[in-house]
Design a protein around this motif. Structure first.
Motif, PDB file in Angstrom:
ATOM      1  N   MET A   1       0.815  -1.205   0.000  1.00  0.00           N
ATOM      2  CA  MET A   1       0.000   0.000   0.000  1.00  0.00           C
ATOM      3  C   MET A   1       0.858   1.269   0.000  1.00  0.00           C
ATOM      4  N   GLY A   2       2.177   1.090   0.115  1.00  0.00           N
ATOM      5  CA  GLY A   2       3.071   2.242   0.118  1.00  0.00           C
ATOM      6  C   GLY A   2       3.555   2.640   1.495  1.00  0.00           C
ATOM      7  N   ILE A   3       3.481   1.699   2.460  1.00  0.00           N
ATOM      8  CA  ILE A   3       3.926   1.967   3.827  1.00  0.00           C
ATOM      9  C   ILE A   3       5.291   1.318   4.043  1.00  0.00           C
ATOM     10  N   GLY A   4       6.300   2.138   4.365  1.00  0.00           N
ATOM     11  CA  GLY A   4       7.629   1.637   4.668  1.00  0.00           C
ATOM     12  C   GLY A   4       7.889   1.715   6.156  1.00  0.00           C
ATOM     13  N   TYR A   5       8.481   0.655   6.725  1.00  0.00           N
ATOM     14  CA  TYR A   5       8.690   0.569   8.173  1.00  0.00           C
ATOM     15  C   TYR A   5      10.155   0.309   8.478  1.00  0.00           C
ATOM     16  N   MET A   6      10.735   1.172   9.299  1.00  0.00           N
ATOM     17  CA  MET A   6      12.105   0.990   9.784  1.00  0.00           C
ATOM     18  C   MET A   6      12.037   0.680  11.276  1.00  0.00           C
ATOM     19  N   PRO A   7      12.137  -0.609  11.668  1.00  0.00           N
ATOM     20  CA  PRO A   7      12.048  -0.948  13.095  1.00  0.00           C
ATOM     21  C   PRO A   7      13.304  -0.511  13.851  1.00  0.00           C
ATOM     22  N   GLU A   8      13.128  -0.314  15.150  1.00  0.00           N
ATOM     23  CA  GLU A   8      14.257   0.130  15.971  1.00  0.00           C
ATOM     24  C   GLU A   8      15.406  -0.875  15.937  1.00  0.00           C
ATOM     25  N   ASP A   9      15.084  -2.184  15.917  1.00  0.00           N
ATOM     26  CA  ASP A   9      16.126  -3.217  15.934  1.00  0.00           C
ATOM     27  C   ASP A   9      16.627  -3.575  14.536  1.00  0.00           C
ATOM     28  N   ARG A  10      16.247  -2.780  13.545  1.00  0.00           N
ATOM     29  CA  ARG A  10      16.681  -2.890  12.153  1.00  0.00           C
ATOM     30  C   ARG A  10      16.033  -4.063  11.420  1.00  0.00           C
ATOM     31  N   GLY A  11      16.010  -5.250  12.040  1.00  0.00           N
ATOM     32  CA  GLY A  11      15.281  -6.379  11.468  1.00  0.00           C
ATOM     33  C   GLY A  11      15.819  -6.870  10.133  1.00  0.00           C
ATOM     34  N   LEU A  12      17.133  -6.781   9.920  1.00  0.00           N
ATOM     35  CA  LEU A  12      17.714  -7.239   8.663  1.00  0.00           C
ATOM     36  C   LEU A  12      17.907  -8.756   8.676  1.00  0.00           C
ATOM     37  N   VAL A  13      17.986  -9.340   7.487  1.00  0.00           N
ATOM     38  CA  VAL A  13      18.303 -10.762   7.356  1.00  0.00           C
ATOM     39  C   VAL A  13      19.820 -10.875   7.230  1.00  0.00           C
ATOM     40  N   PRO A  14      20.507 -11.410   8.242  1.00  0.00           N
ATOM     41  CA  PRO A  14      21.976 -11.358   8.283  1.00  0.00           C
ATOM     42  C   PRO A  14      22.676 -11.932   7.068  1.00  0.00           C
ATOM     43  N   GLU A  15      22.155 -13.035   6.532  1.00  0.00           N
ATOM     44  CA  GLU A  15      22.839 -13.720   5.439  1.00  0.00           C
ATOM     45  C   GLU A  15      22.577 -13.078   4.077  1.00  0.00           C
ATOM     46  N   LEU A  16      21.604 -12.198   3.981  1.00  0.00           N
ATOM     47  CA  LEU A  16      21.327 -11.534   2.712  1.00  0.00           C
ATOM     48  C   LEU A  16      22.244 -10.328   2.536  1.00  0.00           C
ATOM     49  N   THR A  17      22.469  -9.946   1.283  1.00  0.00           N
ATOM     50  CA  THR A  17      23.274  -8.768   1.008  1.00  0.00           C
ATOM     51  C   THR A  17      22.474  -7.504   1.311  1.00  0.00           C
ATOM     52  N   VAL A  18      23.184  -6.385   1.287  1.00  0.00           N
ATOM     53  CA  VAL A  18      22.538  -5.096   1.485  1.00  0.00           C
ATOM     54  C   VAL A  18      21.406  -4.921   0.474  1.00  0.00           C
ATOM     55  N   GLU A  19      21.703  -5.171  -0.789  1.00  0.00           N
ATOM     56  CA  GLU A  19      20.694  -4.967  -1.828  1.00  0.00           C
ATOM     57  C   GLU A  19      19.510  -5.909  -1.654  1.00  0.00           C
ATOM     58  N   GLU A  20      19.783  -7.153  -1.293  1.00  0.00           N
ATOM     59  CA  GLU A  20      18.696  -8.113  -1.087  1.00  0.00           C
ATOM     60  C   GLU A  20      17.811  -7.690   0.077  1.00  0.00           C
ATOM     61  N   ASN A  21      18.417  -7.194   1.146  1.00  0.00           N
ATOM     62  CA  ASN A  21      17.631  -6.715   2.288  1.00  0.00           C
ATOM     63  C   ASN A  21      16.741  -5.543   1.889  1.00  0.00           C
ATOM     64  N   ILE A  22      17.268  -4.642   1.090  1.00  0.00           N
ATOM     65  CA  ILE A  22      16.481  -3.503   0.620  1.00  0.00           C
ATOM     66  C   ILE A  22      15.293  -3.975  -0.210  1.00  0.00           C
ATOM     67  N   LEU A  23      15.499  -5.032  -0.984  1.00  0.00           N
ATOM     68  CA  LEU A  23      14.475  -5.487  -1.923  1.00  0.00           C
ATOM     69  C   LEU A  23      13.434  -6.429  -1.332  1.00  0.00           C
ATOM     70  N   VAL A  24      13.658  -6.952  -0.140  1.00  0.00           N
ATOM     71  CA  VAL A  24      12.724  -7.933   0.440  1.00  0.00           C
ATOM     72  C   VAL A  24      11.269  -7.458   0.385  1.00  0.00           C
ATOM     73  N   PRO A  25      10.941  -6.255   0.866  1.00  0.00           N
ATOM     74  CA  PRO A  25       9.531  -5.844   0.786  1.00  0.00           C
ATOM     75  C   PRO A  25       9.074  -5.521  -0.634  1.00  0.00           C
ATOM     76  N   VAL A  26      10.011  -5.145  -1.504  1.00  0.00           N
ATOM     77  CA  VAL A  26       9.652  -4.887  -2.901  1.00  0.00           C
ATOM     78  C   VAL A  26       9.214  -6.187  -3.568  1.00  0.00           C
ATOM     79  N   TRP A  27       9.903  -7.266  -3.255  1.00  0.00           N
ATOM     80  CA  TRP A  27       9.540  -8.573  -3.815  1.00  0.00           C
ATOM     81  C   TRP A  27       8.133  -8.978  -3.382  1.00  0.00           C
TER      82      TRP A  27
END
Length: 215
Positions: A76-102
């Motif tokens: 719907m166009g809502i982006g969320y940046m959690p306080e604990d970052r919530g990244l997937v450690p094994e994914l690359t920077v670009e892959e982490n950025i793209l997770v919600p886009v996928w």
């Protein structure tokens, strides 16, 4: 753009939000100010559908979010940046950025990446690095980039300046400040206004899960 109306949220029978309300107008930046444990993160998690709302309502552009499954809210166009970052450690920077886009059926991957890299050019330089190899501050930038990738209408930034070095805090302020004046609405939670008072169009104080007036 975002209207939170008297919501009540409980976790394990403990009431966390007690009839809390706020509005984030279209194109405006609003600060959600409160001490640790006041309910800031719970409010954002409720908007994203991670916590069940037991009373009141949350509307996004006039639509009751109770009717929208949580996995559809990024679309719907809502982006969320959690306080604990919530990244997937094994994914690359670009892959982490793209997770919600996928997860979205409407966003163009290349277009959104180009936008994120135009706002955060330092991310492009480290796009092939795995998230687990980044510093805490760099992970904050990636989390912001991920939120920007899908947050075409609303950004929820939970404590973006918490626990980062002064230089990075200044960089985050520059990036967030650069979003002003457009159509994007932004809600920023903080324990104080040290980093963002000049960025905000309005502020809402939360105290023990309820609205509090500033003295």
């Amino acid at each position: 753009m975002l209207q939170v109306s008297g919501i009540k949220v409980a976790i394990d029978a403990v009431e966390i939000l007690r009839g809390f309300s706020l509005d984030v107008p279209a194109g405006k930046m609003v600060g959600l100010i409160g001490r640790n444990g006041a309910g800031k993160t719970s409010l954002m998690r409720s908007v994203m559908g991670h916590l069940a709302v037991r009373g009141g309502a949350i509307y996004f552009d006039g639509r009751d979010l109770a009717t929208v499954p949580r996995h559809q809210r990024a679309a719907m166009g809502i982006g969320y940046m959690p306080e604990d970052r919530g990244l997937v450690p094994e994914l690359t920077v670009e892959e982490n950025i793209l997770v919600p886009v996928w997860a979205s059926k409407t966003l163009d991957e290349r277009q959104r990446l180009d936008f994120v890299y135009s706002v955060l050019p330092e991310m492009k330089e480290m796009r092939e690095r795995r998230a687990l190899l980044l510093s805490g501050g760099q992970q904050k930038l990636v989390a912001l980039g991920r939120a920007l990738a899908v947050g075409t209408r609303l950004l929820l930034l939970d404590e973006p300046f918490e626990g980062v070095a002064p230089a990075l805090s200044q960089r985050l302020s520059e990036v967030i400040g650069g979003l002003r004046g457009g159509e994007l609405s932004v809600l920023i939670s903080q324990s104080d206004l040290n980093h963002s008072s000049s960025l905000l169009d309005a502020e809402v104080v939360i105290e023990r899960g309820a609205n509090a007036s500033r003295e």
